[in-house]
Design an enzyme around this catalytic site. Sequence first.
Site, short mmCIF file in Angstrom:
data_model
loop_
_atom_site.label_atom_id
_atom_site.label_comp_id
_atom_site.label_asym_id
_atom_site.label_seq_id
_atom_site.Cartn_x
_atom_site.Cartn_y
_atom_site.Cartn_z
N HIS A 136 0.84 -1.21 0.00
CA HIS A 136 0.00 0.00 0.00
C HIS A 136 0.88 1.26 0.00
O HIS A 136 0.59 2.22 -0.72
CB HIS A 136 -0.89 0.05 1.25
CG HIS A 136 -1.87 -1.07 1.38
ND1 HIS A 136 -1.94 -1.87 2.49
CD2 HIS A 136 -2.84 -1.52 0.54
CE1 HIS A 136 -2.92 -2.76 2.35
NE2 HIS A 136 -3.48 -2.58 1.17
N LYS A 146 -17.26 -6.75 6.67
CA LYS A 146 -16.02 -7.46 7.01
C LYS A 146 -15.77 -7.34 8.51
O LYS A 146 -16.22 -6.37 9.13
CB LYS A 146 -14.84 -6.80 6.27
CG LYS A 146 -14.83 -7.06 4.77
CD LYS A 146 -13.51 -6.62 4.16
CE LYS A 146 -13.48 -6.84 2.66
NZ LYS A 146 -12.24 -6.36 2.04
N ARG A 187 -2.14 -6.35 -8.33
CA ARG A 187 -0.99 -7.22 -8.07
C ARG A 187 -0.86 -8.31 -9.13
O ARG A 187 0.18 -8.55 -9.67
CB ARG A 187 -1.15 -7.92 -6.70
CG ARG A 187 -0.76 -7.05 -5.56
CD ARG A 187 -1.33 -7.57 -4.28
NE ARG A 187 -2.77 -7.46 -4.27
CZ ARG A 187 -3.53 -7.60 -3.21
NH1 ARG A 187 -2.98 -7.91 -2.07
NH2 ARG A 187 -4.83 -7.45 -3.29
N SER A 192 -2.66 -7.85 3.01
CA SER A 192 -2.93 -7.70 4.44
C SER A 192 -3.29 -9.05 5.06
O SER A 192 -2.91 -9.36 6.19
CB SER A 192 -4.08 -6.71 4.67
OG SER A 192 -3.75 -5.45 4.16
#
Length: 160
Positions: free
Chosen positions: A17, A41, A90, A128
């Site tokens: 990040h 979440k 990514r 993460s």
Amino acid sequence: MAVALYPGSFDPVTYGHIDVIRRASSLFDSLTVAVLNNGAKSPLFSVDERVNMLRDVCRDIPGIKVESFSGLTADYVQNHGYDVIIRGLRAVTDFEYELQMAQTNRKLAPGADTVFLTTSLEYAYLSSTTVKEVAYYGGDISQFVPENIAALIFEKFDKK
Ligand code: ADP
């Protein structure tokens, strides 16, 4: 004058990040990093903790604002007049979801465009979720997050 928003969960912020933040900040006149308060979440860190962690790791990057928001990214973008939504890519696995989100956001907030920054190769594997998994089992996360963030992650798991 293009103003950009980098929204995400940042639970917790990683070197991946930070790399995107640094690169985006040099491309746009102003960059706001925004922690999404997503009720769906169950995060490790509260929204306030994530905002504080981001402020801390961004303190040497000029002109970065860190905020939080709830609800739709498209509404936030429209209500605050952002021109650009930044997202990181990514791998192919990110692509389908990110493409869908970008197209949906373009319909909902036609004044803004999504700009993707491809990850720097050294962070292509980093998420993460992985960081939390490694930390949970007491592994070394020093290559993934800054030292002070690593300490906060271990502190969280110690308390659980
Ligand atoms: P989400 O917003 O999907 O909950 P994150 O908060 O982890 O996920 O990530 C926010 C944004 O940063 C997403 O666009 C994600 O693809 C991107 N990102 C996450 N990790 C990296 C990385 N290692 N390199 C580049 N971009 C990344």
